[in-house]
Design a protein around this motif. Structure first.
Motif, PDB file in Angstrom:
ATOM      1  N   LYS A 195     -21.105 -21.624  29.881  1.00 14.80           N
ATOM      2  CA  LYS A 195     -22.103 -20.950  29.044  1.00 14.80           C
ATOM      3  C   LYS A 195     -22.629 -21.900  27.985  1.00 14.80           C
ATOM      4  O   LYS A 195     -23.825 -21.918  27.691  1.00 14.80           O
ATOM      5  CB  LYS A 195     -21.480 -19.709  28.391  1.00 14.80           C
ATOM      6  CG  LYS A 195     -21.133 -18.592  29.354  1.00 14.80           C
ATOM      7  CD  LYS A 195     -20.501 -17.414  28.616  1.00 14.80           C
ATOM      8  CE  LYS A 195     -20.121 -16.307  29.586  1.00 14.80           C
ATOM      9  NZ  LYS A 195     -19.459 -15.158  28.875  1.00 14.80           N
TER      10      LYS A 195
ATOM     11  N   SER B 161     -26.617 -23.605  27.282  1.00 15.89           N
ATOM     12  CA  SER B 161     -27.294 -23.273  26.030  1.00 15.89           C
ATOM     13  C   SER B 161     -28.517 -24.162  25.823  1.00 15.89           C
ATOM     14  O   SER B 161     -28.579 -25.290  26.301  1.00 15.89           O
ATOM     15  CB  SER B 161     -26.333 -23.439  24.854  1.00 15.89           C
ATOM     16  OG  SER B 161     -27.011 -23.278  23.623  1.00 15.89           O
TER      17      SER B 161
ATOM     18  N   GLU C   5     -24.439 -26.630  20.709  1.00 17.59           N
ATOM     19  CA  GLU C   5     -23.580 -25.797  21.549  1.00 17.59           C
ATOM     20  C   GLU C   5     -23.251 -26.508  22.858  1.00 17.59           C
ATOM     21  O   GLU C   5     -22.138 -26.382  23.384  1.00 17.59           O
ATOM     22  CB  GLU C   5     -24.261 -24.459  21.821  1.00 17.59           C
ATOM     23  CG  GLU C   5     -24.370 -23.579  20.577  1.00 17.59           C
ATOM     24  CD  GLU C   5     -25.051 -22.247  20.852  1.00 17.59           C
ATOM     25  OE1 GLU C   5     -25.476 -22.035  22.016  1.00 17.59           O
ATOM     26  OE2 GLU C   5     -25.163 -21.435  19.920  1.00 17.59           O
ATOM     27  N   GLN C   6     -24.203 -27.269  23.379  1.00 17.64           N
ATOM     28  CA  GLN C   6     -23.920 -28.053  24.574  1.00 17.64           C
ATOM     29  C   GLN C   6     -22.867 -29.118  24.279  1.00 17.64           C
ATOM     30  O   GLN C   6     -21.941 -29.325  25.066  1.00 17.64           O
ATOM     31  CB  GLN C   6     -25.206 -28.715  25.078  1.00 17.64           C
ATOM     32  CG  GLN C   6     -26.209 -27.756  25.686  1.00 17.64           C
ATOM     33  CD  GLN C   6     -27.469 -28.477  26.121  1.00 17.64           C
ATOM     34  OE1 GLN C   6     -28.209 -29.026  25.300  1.00 17.64           O
ATOM     35  NE2 GLN C   6     -27.729 -28.488  27.420  1.00 17.64           N
TER      36      GLN C   6
END
Length: 299
Positions: free
Chosen positions: A40, A44, A49-50
């Motif tokens: 997930k 992103s 977030e990655q």
């Protein structure tokens, strides 16, 4: 700039690298749930977030060393490397370097290499440099890939400093693991080191690669002969110390050259007045110490 990428990577590690602490007895179901959570993050649209997801993969592989999970995770990271910006490529590189002991459990090596190696054709020298470093980090599981050997060899001709440094890193990694690479690369490296267009700093980075060229007796003998012939032409302290240490490391593997190497070191110990040289020589003699290496004549 590569150094900016390193700075950003360290920040990401400090912010996001604490999850997934290893624990015994974890189930395959737990591994799948953890991988799904990281997937997930990879999907992103936010760079942070990655990065968070990527830097947590080494902990995931350490906690759940299942071949199917490692294979799936590395393929996904390779896709991020292929498509993502250089910052994420840097994060994937660190995963490869930190997870070296787990990577040999994966089975999808062909798919992994196919995704990564396409980036070597990029117009961005930093992207090409990161690709070379990833390939070097994977050398233990792809030691005899001819296509990769060719890319590393070609990149040694790069005029970009960052790319050239990455090519030398990859060359060192493959030379330590592949007889074919060592034998094929030896003439190329000797040509570079003896060439007038190669700067001294580059020569000092290339010479240590020779310590890994012990897989073949003829190649090891060629390396020793070439290095010895260069010593009179480069009496500088740095060149002398690097060359002597490289020859010492090579001798510890070939063994047959140990007596000659001890004699060479003792000659420099007694004839060279520079303290740094003498200390370096003593350190090399310690590497050769032992009844199975130094003969009675040199004790």
């Amino acid at each position: 700039d590569l150094y900016c990428l390193i700075h950003f990577y360290k920040r990401a590690m400090s912010m996001y690298g604490e999850g997934l602490a290893p624990g015994p007895g974890e189930s395959e179901q737990g591994a799948n749930a953890a991988l799904t959570e990281l997937e997930k993050g990879l999907r992103s649209t936010k760079l942070g977030e990655q990065a968070e997801a990527i830097v947590r993969f080494p902990r995931l592989f350490g906690k759940y060393p299942f071949p199917i999970l490692i294979n799936s995770g590395m393929i996904k990271l390779a896709e991020v490397f292929r498509q993502g910006p250089n910052f994420l490529k840097m994060c994937v590189l660190r995963v490869c370097q930190e997870s070296e002991r787990q990577l040999d459990k994966g089975t999808g090596v062909d798919e992994l290499v196919r995704r990564v190696i396409t980036v070597i054709n990029s117009n961005d020298p930093v992207a090409r440099a990161l690709t070379l470093r990833v390939l070097g980090a994977l050398a233990a599981i792809i030691p005899e890939r001819a296509a990769v050997h060719h890319k590393v060899r070609s990149s040694l001709d790069s005029q970009d400093t960052v790319e050239l440094e990455a090519a030398m890193y990859a060359a060192r990694r493959f030379a330590a693991r592949s007889k074919t690479f060592s034998v094929d690369m030896c003439p190329k490296l000797l040509e570079m080191i003896s060439g007038q267009t190669t700067s001294l700093p580059v020569k000092l980075r290339l010479i240590p690669i020779f310590q890994h060229m012990h897989h073949d007796a003829a190649t090891a003998a060629q390396v020793r002969s070439a290095c010895l012939s260069m010593l009179p032409d480069y009496p500088g302290q740095s060149f002398l110390l690097v060359t002597l240490h490289t020859l010492t490391s090579l001798a510890t593997h070939t063994l047959v050259e140990v007596p000659d190497q001890v004699a060479l070191l003792l000659d420099h110990l007694t004839s060279d007045p520079r303290q740094a040289v003498r200390l370096g020589v003593l350190g090399d003699l310690l590497l050769l110490a032992g009844p199975d290496k130094i003969g009675r004549a040199h004790v």
